[in-house]
Design an enzyme around this catalytic site. Structure first.
Site, mmCIF file in Angstrom:
data_model
loop_
_atom_site.group_PDB
_atom_site.id
_atom_site.type_symbol
_atom_site.label_atom_id
_atom_site.label_comp_id
_atom_site.label_asym_id
_atom_site.label_seq_id
_atom_site.Cartn_x
_atom_site.Cartn_y
_atom_site.Cartn_z
ATOM 1 N N ASP A 75 -71.487 -20.660 58.525
ATOM 2 C CA ASP A 75 -72.784 -20.925 57.905
ATOM 3 C C ASP A 75 -73.456 -22.157 58.514
ATOM 4 O O ASP A 75 -74.612 -22.116 58.936
ATOM 5 C CB ASP A 75 -72.557 -21.208 56.404
ATOM 6 C CG ASP A 75 -73.218 -20.185 55.510
ATOM 7 O OD1 ASP A 75 -74.160 -19.522 55.965
ATOM 8 O OD2 ASP A 75 -72.787 -20.063 54.356
ATOM 9 N N GLU A 98 -80.932 -22.287 54.065
ATOM 10 C CA GLU A 98 -80.071 -22.257 52.880
ATOM 11 C C GLU A 98 -79.170 -23.496 52.774
ATOM 12 O O GLU A 98 -78.888 -23.968 51.682
ATOM 13 C CB GLU A 98 -79.209 -20.982 52.881
ATOM 14 C CG GLU A 98 -78.412 -20.874 51.600
ATOM 15 C CD GLU A 98 -77.687 -19.562 51.409
ATOM 16 O OE1 GLU A 98 -77.592 -18.774 52.361
ATOM 17 O OE2 GLU A 98 -77.199 -19.342 50.294
ATOM 18 N N ASP A 162 -81.605 -17.675 56.592
ATOM 19 C CA ASP A 162 -80.309 -17.505 55.931
ATOM 20 C C ASP A 162 -79.290 -17.343 57.055
ATOM 21 O O ASP A 162 -79.227 -16.298 57.720
ATOM 22 C CB ASP A 162 -80.308 -16.261 55.027
ATOM 23 C CG ASP A 162 -79.104 -16.275 54.087
ATOM 24 O OD1 ASP A 162 -78.120 -16.968 54.407
ATOM 25 O OD2 ASP A 162 -79.147 -15.582 53.060
ATOM 26 N N ILE A 164 -75.997 -17.076 57.173
ATOM 27 C CA ILE A 164 -75.156 -15.889 56.933
ATOM 28 C C ILE A 164 -75.544 -15.351 55.571
ATOM 29 O O ILE A 164 -75.228 -15.942 54.533
ATOM 30 C CB ILE A 164 -73.646 -16.186 56.896
ATOM 31 C CG1 ILE A 164 -73.176 -16.698 58.248
ATOM 32 C CG2 ILE A 164 -72.868 -14.911 56.548
ATOM 33 C CD1 ILE A 164 -71.665 -16.763 58.366
ATOM 34 N N ASP A 165 -76.244 -14.255 55.588
ATOM 35 C CA ASP A 165 -76.568 -13.583 54.337
ATOM 36 C C ASP A 165 -75.463 -12.556 54.105
ATOM 37 O O ASP A 165 -75.088 -11.833 55.027
ATOM 38 C CB ASP A 165 -77.935 -12.906 54.487
ATOM 39 C CG ASP A 165 -78.367 -12.249 53.193
ATOM 40 O OD1 ASP A 165 -78.049 -12.778 52.118
ATOM 41 O OD2 ASP A 165 -79.031 -11.196 53.266
ATOM 42 N N THR A 167 -72.318 -13.476 52.498
ATOM 43 C CA THR A 167 -71.099 -14.214 52.870
ATOM 44 C C THR A 167 -69.831 -13.434 52.512
ATOM 45 O O THR A 167 -68.861 -13.455 53.253
ATOM 46 C CB THR A 167 -71.069 -15.583 52.157
ATOM 47 O OG1 THR A 167 -71.533 -15.408 50.834
ATOM 48 C CG2 THR A 167 -71.953 -16.575 52.842
ATOM 49 N N ASP A 312 -83.446 -14.910 51.364
ATOM 50 C CA ASP A 312 -82.707 -13.661 51.126
ATOM 51 C C ASP A 312 -83.600 -12.423 51.255
ATOM 52 O O ASP A 312 -83.090 -11.298 51.178
ATOM 53 C CB ASP A 312 -82.082 -13.674 49.726
ATOM 54 C CG ASP A 312 -80.767 -14.455 49.695
ATOM 55 O OD1 ASP A 312 -80.038 -14.414 50.694
ATOM 56 O OD2 ASP A 312 -80.486 -15.100 48.666
HETATM 57 N N1 LIG Z 1 -76.808 -14.027 40.364
HETATM 58 C C1 LIG Z 1 -77.364 -13.598 41.482
HETATM 59 N N2 LIG Z 1 -78.268 -12.595 41.451
HETATM 60 C C2 LIG Z 1 -78.826 -12.142 42.572
HETATM 61 N N3 LIG Z 1 -78.550 -12.640 43.807
HETATM 62 C C3 LIG Z 1 -77.664 -13.636 43.897
HETATM 63 C C4 LIG Z 1 -77.019 -14.158 42.761
HETATM 64 N N4 LIG Z 1 -76.189 -15.155 43.167
HETATM 65 C C5 LIG Z 1 -76.309 -15.235 44.507
HETATM 66 N N5 LIG Z 1 -77.203 -14.331 44.943
HETATM 67 C C6 LIG Z 1 -77.697 -14.098 46.299
HETATM 68 O O1 LIG Z 1 -77.285 -12.805 46.726
HETATM 69 C C7 LIG Z 1 -77.127 -12.863 48.145
HETATM 70 C C8 LIG Z 1 -76.236 -11.757 48.630
HETATM 71 O O2 LIG Z 1 -76.508 -10.609 47.907
HETATM 72 P P1 LIG Z 1 -76.525 -9.233 48.582
HETATM 73 O O3 LIG Z 1 -77.059 -8.190 47.678
HETATM 74 O O4 LIG Z 1 -77.284 -9.375 49.829
HETATM 75 O O5 LIG Z 1 -75.027 -8.967 48.954
HETATM 76 S S1 LIG Z 1 -73.844 -8.630 48.001
HETATM 77 O O6 LIG Z 1 -73.567 -7.221 48.203
HETATM 78 O O7 LIG Z 1 -74.161 -8.887 46.614
HETATM 79 O O8 LIG Z 1 -72.771 -9.478 48.494
HETATM 80 C C9 LIG Z 1 -76.495 -14.189 48.348
HETATM 81 O O9 LIG Z 1 -76.785 -14.577 49.667
HETATM 82 P P2 LIG Z 1 -75.637 -15.340 50.517
HETATM 83 O O10 LIG Z 1 -75.217 -16.525 49.700
HETATM 84 O O11 LIG Z 1 -76.385 -15.737 51.741
HETATM 85 O O12 LIG Z 1 -74.536 -14.379 50.776
HETATM 86 C C10 LIG Z 1 -77.156 -15.080 47.297
HETATM 87 O O13 LIG Z 1 -78.240 -15.811 47.793
HETATM 88 MG MG LIG Z 2 -78.269 -14.860 51.381
#
Ligand SMILES: Nc1ncnc2c1ncn2[C@@H]1O[C@H](COP(=O)(O)OS(=O)(=O)O)[C@@H](OP(=O)(O)O)[C@H]1O
Ligand SMILES: [Mg+2]
Length: 372
Positions: A75, A98, A162, A164-165, A167, A312
């Site tokens: 990241d 991020e 982002d 690493i989207d 993670t 995101d």
């Molecule tokens: N509570 C809640 N509700 C909605 N979204 C949230 C929540 N918490 C975190 N995040 C954000 O979700 C990003 C990843 O979600 P994705 O749908 O892309 O992937 S996953 O299938 O759920 O892992 C994830 O991005 P990354 O942290 O970059 O992986 C977060 O920014």
């Molecule tokens: Mg993300």
């Protein structure tokens, strides 16, 4: 007397065009051309950083221990590389990223800082001058990461990143994405998504992996092989032509905390969808809808308080629009990227091909009305 050659005069002489036509084409072709090329380069480099981490640091042991440290290194490394490249070409553009460098500072952050520095130098060594490399080995890496602290907002231009989207997908060796977008006066004008683990052709799921998708406002959406050399062809992508929602496939988050699987399933039922959902991490979901692997992306909120972040969704948003689809929140309201670092004016996300979009929003609304 003839003035210096411009893109328009060059096009006129090359293709024997009237100057007015050449001018029109040249503005179109040139719009954000430099930004597009730099963003592709940055996403490719950052994707290499992530892949290097995956190969070197993720082991059976880190996986069984649910050790998140490899993703942390990747990241920070990916954000440092992208911000460094953006600074070189667009020094005046701020970035909404991020990550920040807090965890890398001081004695407590020394081990992590050294790992990130070593990784960035190993992956991008050939792209850096020796001055830059030694600067990275000192403090510049922290400064590069912290170029991502911009507050965003409605005026001027800024990037959003982002590194690493998805993670969790990254750690599992499944889908994740490096996402970079350019926002101008509150609207997304350019988006790039690098998906290192996404099959290039979904009809060959075990075939070559690694897709880069890119879109500029008004110019359509394209995909190319990730890490392809720049002469490699880009091909346009379009959303699916499915007209009947009962033939549709929908995708959703893997994590049940990120999107409400049971509400998503109720909406799908109302649309007559019988195929199982495709669960996939990251903005690869937008890429899948953009090229017609799936028709719908549902992200119904689980929590009342969670606010989506602009990094995101910005790249995915423009890629879907330019591929002929539509994106909104669960109430049909366009995502508002002008507020700051979050999408605080929106709740959840729905994306679909334009032909079925209104019907999908109708089903979302009907399902929510019934649930409440
Ligand atoms: N509570 C809640 N509700 C909605 N979204 C949230 C929540 N918490 C975190 N995040 C954000 O979700 C990003 C990843 O979600 P994705 O749908 O892309 O992937 S996953 O299938 O759920 O892992 C994830 O991005 P990354 O942290 O970059 O992986 C977060 O920014
Ligand atoms: Mg993300």
């Amino acid at each position: 007397a003839r003035g210096p050659a411009t893109p328009a005069t060059t096009l006129r002489s090359l293709y024997k065009l009237p100057l007015t036509t050449a001018r029109k084409i040249s503005t179109h072709v040139a719009y954000l051309a430099k930004e597009r090329a730099v963003a592709i380069e940055a996403v490719e480099r950052a994707s290499q950083v992530c892949q290097a981490v995956f190969q070197r640091l993720i082991t059976a042991e880190t996986l069984t221990k649910k050790d998140k440290s490899p993703v942390t290194v990747a990241d920070f490394g990916a954000q440092a590389v992208v911000n460094h490249i953006l600074e070189r070409y667009f020094p005046d553009d701020p970035v909404v990223g991020e990550e920040d460098s807090k965890d890398l500072q001081g004695e407590e952050g020394r081990v992590l800082r050294e790992k990130v520095t070593e990784l960035v130098n190993a992956t991008t060594g050939d792209a850096m001058s020796s001055d830059e490399a030694s600067c990275f080995a000192r403090s510049c890496i922290l400064r590069a990461i912290d170029r991502g602290q911009y507050a965003g907002g409605p005026r001027g231009r800024h990037w959003t990143l982002d590194p690493i989207d998805g993670t969790k997908g990254f750690l599992r060796g499944e889908q994740f994405a490096v996402c970079l977008a350019l926002i101008i006066d509150g609207q997304v004008h350019l988006g790039v998504v690098g998906c290192p683990n996404l099959p290039y052709d979904m009809s060959k799921p075990d075939g070559e992996r690694g897709v880069l998708m890119v879109a500029v406002k008004g110019q359509g959406a394209f995909q190319r092989k990730l890490s392809a050399d720049s002469s490699e062809q880009e091909t346009p992508v379009h959303v699916s032509g499915v007209q009947n929602t009962s033939d549709a496939v929908f995708c959703e988050s893997v994590e049940a905390q990120h999107s409400d699987h049971s509400t998503n399933a109720n909406i799908a039922r109302l649309l007559g969808i019988t195929k199982p959902s495709v669960r996939m991490d990251s903005q690869c979901k937008y890429a899948s809808v953009a090229r017609g692997d799936a028709e719908i992306y549902l992200r119904l909120p689980v929590s009342e308080t969670y606010v989506e972040k602009i990094w995101d969704h910005a790249s995915g948003n423009i890629i879907i629009h330019e591929a002929g689809g539509r994106v909104s929140d669960i109430n049909g309201k366009p995502l508002d990227f002008s507020i700051g670092r979050t999408l605080s004016a929106n709740k959840g996300v729905v994306a679909a091909s334009a032909k079925i979009f209104d019907e999908v929003i109708g089903a979302v609304q009907a399902t929510l009305a019934k649930d409440n």
